[in-house]
Design an enzyme around this catalytic site. Structure first.
Site, mmCIF file in Angstrom:
data_model
loop_
_atom_site.group_PDB
_atom_site.id
_atom_site.type_symbol
_atom_site.label_atom_id
_atom_site.label_comp_id
_atom_site.label_asym_id
_atom_site.label_seq_id
_atom_site.Cartn_x
_atom_site.Cartn_y
_atom_site.Cartn_z
ATOM 1 N NE ARG A 61 -1.743 -2.162 2.857
ATOM 2 C CZ ARG A 61 -1.876 -3.442 2.553
ATOM 3 N NH1 ARG A 61 -2.905 -3.852 1.889
ATOM 4 N NH2 ARG A 61 -0.987 -4.331 2.937
ATOM 5 C CB THR A 62 3.490 2.546 2.240
ATOM 6 O OG1 THR A 62 2.755 2.139 3.397
ATOM 7 C CG2 THR A 62 4.128 3.893 2.512
ATOM 8 C CE LYS A 91 27.543 -2.892 -6.867
ATOM 9 N NZ LYS A 91 27.696 -1.882 -7.933
ATOM 10 N NE ARG A 112 7.451 0.836 4.782
ATOM 11 C CZ ARG A 112 6.227 0.327 4.752
ATOM 12 N NH1 ARG A 112 6.040 -0.926 4.408
ATOM 13 N NH2 ARG A 112 5.180 1.069 5.062
ATOM 14 C CG HIS A 140 3.989 4.188 8.627
ATOM 15 N ND1 HIS A 140 4.037 5.040 7.542
ATOM 16 C CD2 HIS A 140 3.605 2.978 8.143
ATOM 17 C CE1 HIS A 140 3.699 4.351 6.447
ATOM 18 N NE2 HIS A 140 3.430 3.108 6.784
HETATM 19 C C1 NCD Z 1 2.226 -1.012 8.252
HETATM 20 C C2 NCD Z 1 3.717 -0.779 8.345
HETATM 21 O O1 NCD Z 1 4.455 -1.022 7.395
HETATM 22 O O2 NCD Z 1 4.123 -0.329 9.394
HETATM 23 N N1 NCD Z 1 1.773 -1.186 6.958
HETATM 24 C C3 NCD Z 1 1.440 -0.075 6.219
HETATM 25 O O3 NCD Z 1 2.253 0.756 5.895
HETATM 26 N N2 NCD Z 1 0.147 0.094 5.907
HETATM 27 C C4 NCD Z 1 1.725 -2.022 9.184
HETATM 28 C C5 NCD Z 1 2.320 -3.405 9.224
HETATM 29 O O4 NCD Z 1 3.251 -3.733 8.489
HETATM 30 O O5 NCD Z 1 1.817 -4.198 10.018
#
Ligand code: NCD
Length: 312
Positions: A61-62, A91, A112, A140
């Site tokens: 999703r993100t 590397k 991320r 997040h």
């Molecule tokens: C979450 C995350 O990556 O922190 N997912 C997201 O971005 N919607 C939640 C999760 O991984 O459980």
């Protein structure tokens, strides 16, 4: 000044939060009308803006909602499928060097990374804005903005709320950002439902106490069900456990099913950042209170707003 988005507390002032929520609402209206509104898109008369998407941890999703959002507002996306395997990090390149270089190819970076604090390090070394899309068990912030957008849309308010956060409160970064932000709202009562082992980290608990929040912590979900407006359920973060035995002890601690629903208020909602594993049984999906798929859709509108804010 660069507009990094690293810590949700950047949006603790109601007017700053409202700015993003209002812009997201306009983005949603534009999407639903099917017509472009020039004021909401990135300007056409200057060079095309490019967003680099740098993900060292899995995401559905993100990442895709950021990419979709960037396309929708008229920008371009640059990315590697899986930065951990396919970037020069394999590397031995440092994150500092990586963002320095990527910052000369793109106008903003969505990052991320598995380590808490990595987004801040990236921001300190990047010539362009960095957006934290999850830094390990840290925060997040963009998820929280879409969570808040969802609560406002579903319940008509983000103050005077009772919310239960359920599941992995220790490692769940969506919980951390959400709790931080709600601590700055008016009259929000928070309940923290988790196994003993997965209680809220001490520094966040202390922050909330300093803000005057009463920490209602419990291991018993039934205690809060008939009282809350929002049931925010999370996945147990398997990948952050030291041992698989520990994970096995807590993995099925809470399962939301029709029995749970029968104990909840008619006008409450169930949220989940997704992905879900066993925490919400599929029989719940058809209930009007199941808001998690609508919540995921809102991610695009909120990220369109954030990108416009950062790059516009
Ligand atoms: C979450 C995350 O990556 O922190 N997912 C997201 O971005 N919607 C939640 C999760 O991984 O459980």
């Amino acid at each position: 000044m660069e507009k990094h988005i690293i810590d949700i507390r950047q949006f603790k002032k109601p007017e700053d939060l409202d700015y993003i929520l209002d812009l997201a609402e306009k983005m949603e209206e534009m999407e639903k009308s099917g017509r472009n509104d020039k004021n909401l898109l990135l300007k056409k008369d200057i060079r095309k803006k490019i967003l680099a998407v740098l993900f060292y941890e899995p995401s559905t999703r993100t990442r895709l909602s950021f990419e979709s959002a960037m396309h929708k507002i008229g920008g371009e996306v640059l990315g590697t499928e899986n930065a951990k395997e396919f970037s020069s990090v394999t590397k031995g390149e440092s994150l500092q060097d990586t963002v320095k270089i990527i910052g000369s190819y793109a106008d903003a970076i969505v990052l991320r990374h598995p380590e808490e604090g990595s987004a801040k390090i990236a921001a300190d070394n990047s010539p362009v804005p960095v957006i934290n899309a999850g830094d390990g068990q840290g925060q997040h912030p963009t998820q929280t903005l879409l969570d808040i957008y969802t609560i406002k849309k579903e319940l008509g308010k983000i103050d005077n709320l009772k919310i239960a956060m359920v599941g992995d409160l220790l490692f769940g970064r969506t919980i951390h950002s959400l709790a931080y932000l709600l601590a700055h709202r008016k009259n929000v009562e928070m309940f923290f439902v988790s196994p003993e082992m997965l209680r809220l980290p001490m520094d966040i608990a202390n922050y909330l106490r300093r803000k005057g929040i009463v920490l209602n912590e419990t291991t018993n979900l039934d205690e809060v069900l008939d009282d809350v407006d929002v049931l925010y359920v999370t996945r147990i973060q398997k990948e952050r456990f030291r041992s698989s035995e520990d994970y096995d002890k807590v993995k099925n601690s809470f399962v939301i099913n029709s029995n749970t629903l029968s104990k909840m208020k008619k006008n409450s909602i169930i949220m989940h950042p997704l992905p879900r594993v066993n925490e919400i049984s599929p029989e719940v999906d058809s209930d009007h209170r199941a808001a998690y798929f609508r919540q995921a859709e809102n991610g695009v509108y909120v990220r369109m707003a954030l990108l416009k804010y950062v790059l516009g």
